[in-house]
Motif scaffolding. Structure first.
Motif, PDB file in Angstrom:
ATOM      1  N   THR A  84       0.858  -1.421  -0.052  1.00 32.05           N
ATOM      2  CA  THR A  84       0.088  -0.033   0.067  1.00 32.05           C
ATOM      3  C   THR A  84       0.878   1.168  -0.007  1.00 32.05           C
ATOM      4  N   VAL A  85       0.566   2.020  -1.024  1.00 29.15           N
ATOM      5  CA  VAL A  85       1.341   3.364  -0.915  1.00 29.15           C
ATOM      6  C   VAL A  85       0.732   4.304  -0.462  1.00 29.15           C
ATOM      7  N   GLU A  86      -0.699   4.515  -0.249  1.00 29.54           N
ATOM      8  CA  GLU A  86      -1.323   5.404   0.332  1.00 29.54           C
ATOM      9  C   GLU A  86      -2.565   4.946   0.458  1.00 29.54           C
ATOM     10  N   ASP A  87      -3.746   5.157   1.630  1.00 30.24           N
ATOM     11  CA  ASP A  87      -4.869   4.657   2.002  1.00 30.24           C
ATOM     12  C   ASP A  87      -5.687   5.306   1.324  1.00 30.24           C
ATOM     13  N   PRO A  88      -6.879   4.658   0.760  1.00 27.35           N
ATOM     14  CA  PRO A  88      -7.772   5.506   0.069  1.00 27.35           C
ATOM     15  C   PRO A  88      -8.887   6.253   0.660  1.00 27.35           C
ATOM     16  N   GLN A  89      -8.764   7.738   0.460  1.00 32.35           N
ATOM     17  CA  GLN A  89      -9.333   8.857   1.157  1.00 32.35           C
ATOM     18  C   GLN A  89     -10.035   9.620   0.056  1.00 32.35           C
ATOM     19  N   GLY A  90     -11.738   9.222  -0.056  1.00 27.62           N
ATOM     20  CA  GLY A  90     -12.290  10.043  -0.780  1.00 27.62           C
ATOM     21  C   GLY A  90     -12.285   9.654  -2.329  1.00 27.62           C
ATOM     22  N   TYR A  91     -11.636   8.419  -2.409  1.00 26.10           N
ATOM     23  CA  TYR A  91     -11.883   7.512  -3.693  1.00 26.10           C
ATOM     24  C   TYR A  91     -11.875   5.954  -3.488  1.00 26.10           C
ATOM     25  N   ASN A  92     -12.046   5.372  -4.673  1.00 31.60           N
ATOM     26  CA  ASN A  92     -12.624   3.893  -4.624  1.00 31.60           C
ATOM     27  C   ASN A  92     -11.230   2.965  -4.729  1.00 31.60           C
ATOM     28  N   LEU A  93     -10.274   3.228  -5.358  1.00 32.03           N
ATOM     29  CA  LEU A  93      -9.133   2.335  -5.755  1.00 32.03           C
ATOM     30  C   LEU A  93      -8.065   2.378  -4.677  1.00 32.03           C
ATOM     31  N   GLY A  94      -7.676   1.456  -4.518  1.00 28.09           N
ATOM     32  CA  GLY A  94      -6.237   1.468  -3.570  1.00 28.09           C
ATOM     33  C   GLY A  94      -5.124   1.941  -4.317  1.00 28.09           C
ATOM     34  N   ARG A  95      -4.168   2.622  -3.794  1.00 28.54           N
ATOM     35  CA  ARG A  95      -2.963   2.868  -4.106  1.00 28.54           C
ATOM     36  C   ARG A  95      -2.106   1.739  -3.706  1.00 28.54           C
ATOM     37  N   LEU A  96      -1.568   0.868  -4.748  1.00 27.39           N
ATOM     38  CA  LEU A  96      -0.603  -0.111  -4.490  1.00 27.39           C
ATOM     39  C   LEU A  96       0.376  -0.122  -5.404  1.00 27.39           C
ATOM     40  N   GLN A  97       1.632  -0.617  -4.750  1.00 28.79           N
ATOM     41  CA  GLN A  97       2.561  -0.848  -5.606  1.00 28.79           C
ATOM     42  C   GLN A  97       2.600  -2.399  -6.316  1.00 28.79           C
ATOM     43  N   CYS A  98       3.153  -2.743  -7.341  1.00 29.97           N
ATOM     44  CA  CYS A  98       2.986  -4.014  -7.921  1.00 29.97           C
ATOM     45  C   CYS A  98       4.082  -4.788  -7.075  1.00 29.97           C
ATOM     46  N   PRO A  99       4.092  -6.103  -7.207  1.00 25.13           N
ATOM     47  CA  PRO A  99       4.972  -7.116  -6.497  1.00 25.13           C
ATOM     48  C   PRO A  99       6.555  -6.484  -6.862  1.00 25.13           C
TER      49      PRO A  99
END
Ligand SMILES: [Zn+2]
Ligand SMILES: [Zn+2]
Length: 111
Positions: A84-99
Protein backbone atom coordinates in the motif's frame (compact mmCIF):
# COMPACT_ATOMS: atom_id res chain seq x y z
CA UNK A 1 0.21 -37.03 -13.20
CA UNK A 2 0.81 -33.38 -13.88
CA UNK A 3 -1.82 -30.84 -14.73
CA UNK A 4 -0.92 -28.21 -17.27
CA UNK A 5 -2.69 -24.99 -16.41
CA UNK A 6 -3.89 -22.76 -19.24
CA UNK A 7 -1.77 -19.77 -20.16
CA UNK A 8 -2.79 -16.73 -18.18
CA UNK A 9 -2.23 -13.05 -18.61
CA UNK A 10 -2.25 -11.89 -15.04
CA UNK A 11 -0.50 -8.57 -15.58
CA UNK A 12 -0.21 -6.09 -18.43
CA UNK A 13 2.23 -3.21 -18.83
CA UNK A 14 0.24 -0.02 -19.41
CA UNK A 15 3.13 1.42 -21.42
CA UNK A 16 2.80 -1.34 -24.02
CA UNK A 17 -0.92 -0.82 -24.61
CA UNK A 18 -2.03 0.98 -27.80
CA UNK A 19 -2.72 4.70 -27.30
CA UNK A 20 -6.47 4.33 -27.75
CA UNK A 21 -6.55 1.54 -25.17
CA UNK A 22 -4.52 3.70 -22.77
CA UNK A 23 -6.97 6.57 -23.07
CA UNK A 24 -9.97 4.24 -22.61
CA UNK A 25 -8.21 2.71 -19.59
CA UNK A 26 -7.54 6.14 -18.08
CA UNK A 27 -11.13 7.25 -18.59
CA UNK A 28 -12.65 4.08 -17.12
CA UNK A 29 -10.24 4.09 -14.16
CA UNK A 30 -11.10 7.71 -13.43
CA UNK A 31 -14.81 6.86 -13.41
CA UNK A 32 -14.28 3.75 -11.28
CA UNK A 33 -12.25 5.79 -8.81
CA UNK A 34 -15.05 8.29 -8.26
CA UNK A 35 -18.35 6.47 -8.75
CA UNK A 36 -20.63 6.07 -5.73
CA UNK A 37 -22.61 3.33 -7.47
CA UNK A 38 -21.45 -0.24 -6.77
CA UNK A 39 -23.11 -1.67 -9.90
CA UNK A 40 -21.43 0.99 -12.04
CA UNK A 41 -18.10 0.21 -10.38
CA UNK A 42 -18.49 -3.48 -11.23
CA UNK A 43 -19.38 -2.63 -14.82
CA UNK A 44 -16.39 -0.30 -15.17
CA UNK A 45 -14.03 -2.91 -13.73
CA UNK A 46 -15.43 -5.57 -16.07
CA UNK A 47 -14.75 -3.23 -18.99
CA UNK A 48 -11.23 -2.46 -17.71
CA UNK A 49 -10.41 -6.15 -17.40
CA UNK A 50 -11.78 -6.75 -20.90
CA UNK A 51 -9.73 -4.02 -22.60
CA UNK A 52 -6.49 -4.94 -20.82
CA UNK A 53 -6.94 -8.66 -21.53
CA UNK A 54 -6.02 -9.67 -17.99
CA UNK A 55 -7.42 -13.06 -17.01
CA UNK A 56 -7.94 -14.85 -13.72
CA UNK A 57 -8.89 -11.75 -11.71
CA UNK A 58 -10.34 -13.02 -8.45
CA UNK A 59 -12.62 -10.21 -7.33
CA UNK A 60 -13.27 -8.31 -10.55
CA UNK A 61 -10.86 -5.54 -9.59
CA UNK A 62 -7.59 -4.49 -11.21
CA UNK A 63 -5.23 -1.64 -10.42
CA UNK A 64 -2.38 0.16 -12.08
CA UNK A 65 0.83 0.34 -10.05
CA UNK A 66 0.78 3.52 -7.96
CA UNK A 67 4.55 3.65 -7.57
CA UNK A 68 6.20 7.03 -8.22
CA UNK A 69 8.56 5.34 -10.68
CA UNK A 70 7.46 5.02 -14.30
CA UNK A 71 6.24 1.44 -13.80
CA UNK A 72 2.87 1.01 -15.50
CA UNK A 73 2.06 -2.51 -14.46
CA UNK A 74 -1.65 -3.33 -14.32
CA UNK A 75 -2.47 -6.23 -12.03
CA UNK A 76 -5.14 -8.12 -10.05
CA UNK A 77 -5.94 -5.98 -6.99
CA UNK A 78 -6.12 -9.20 -4.98
CA UNK A 79 -2.70 -10.50 -6.04
CA UNK A 80 -0.28 -11.46 -3.25
CA UNK A 81 2.74 -9.33 -2.41
CA UNK A 82 1.26 -5.89 -3.04
CA UNK A 83 2.28 -2.87 -1.00
CA UNK A 84 0.00 0.00 0.00
CA UNK A 85 1.37 3.38 -1.07
CA UNK A 86 -1.50 5.41 0.30
CA UNK A 87 -4.80 4.54 2.00
CA UNK A 88 -7.89 5.39 -0.04
CA UNK A 89 -9.41 8.68 1.10
CA UNK A 90 -12.26 10.08 -0.94
CA UNK A 91 -11.78 7.63 -3.79
CA UNK A 92 -12.50 3.97 -4.45
CA UNK A 93 -9.29 2.46 -5.72
CA UNK A 94 -6.41 1.39 -3.55
CA UNK A 95 -3.02 2.94 -4.27
CA UNK A 96 -0.78 -0.11 -4.42
CA UNK A 97 2.66 -0.92 -5.71
CA UNK A 98 3.05 -4.01 -7.88
CA UNK A 99 5.08 -6.95 -6.48
CA UNK A 100 8.12 -5.96 -8.55
CA UNK A 101 8.21 -2.42 -7.17
CA UNK A 102 7.49 -3.72 -3.67
CA UNK A 103 10.63 -5.84 -3.96
CA UNK A 104 12.76 -3.14 -5.57
CA UNK A 105 11.79 0.04 -3.76
CA UNK A 106 8.88 -0.16 -1.28
CA UNK A 107 7.38 3.21 -0.47
CA UNK A 108 4.62 4.58 1.75
CA UNK A 109 3.80 2.96 5.08
CA UNK A 110 4.68 -0.57 6.10
CA UNK A 111 1.95 -3.15 6.55
ZN1 LIG B 1 5.24 -1.23 -10.20
ZN1 LIG C 1 8.30 1.37 -8.82
Amino acid sequence: MSVISPARTTTVDYNTLPANTQSAFDRLMEQADHTANAAEYEALMTALIAITGITGVRYNEILKCACPCDCGLIFDADAPGLHTVEDPQGYNLGRLQCPQCTDDHPTGHAE
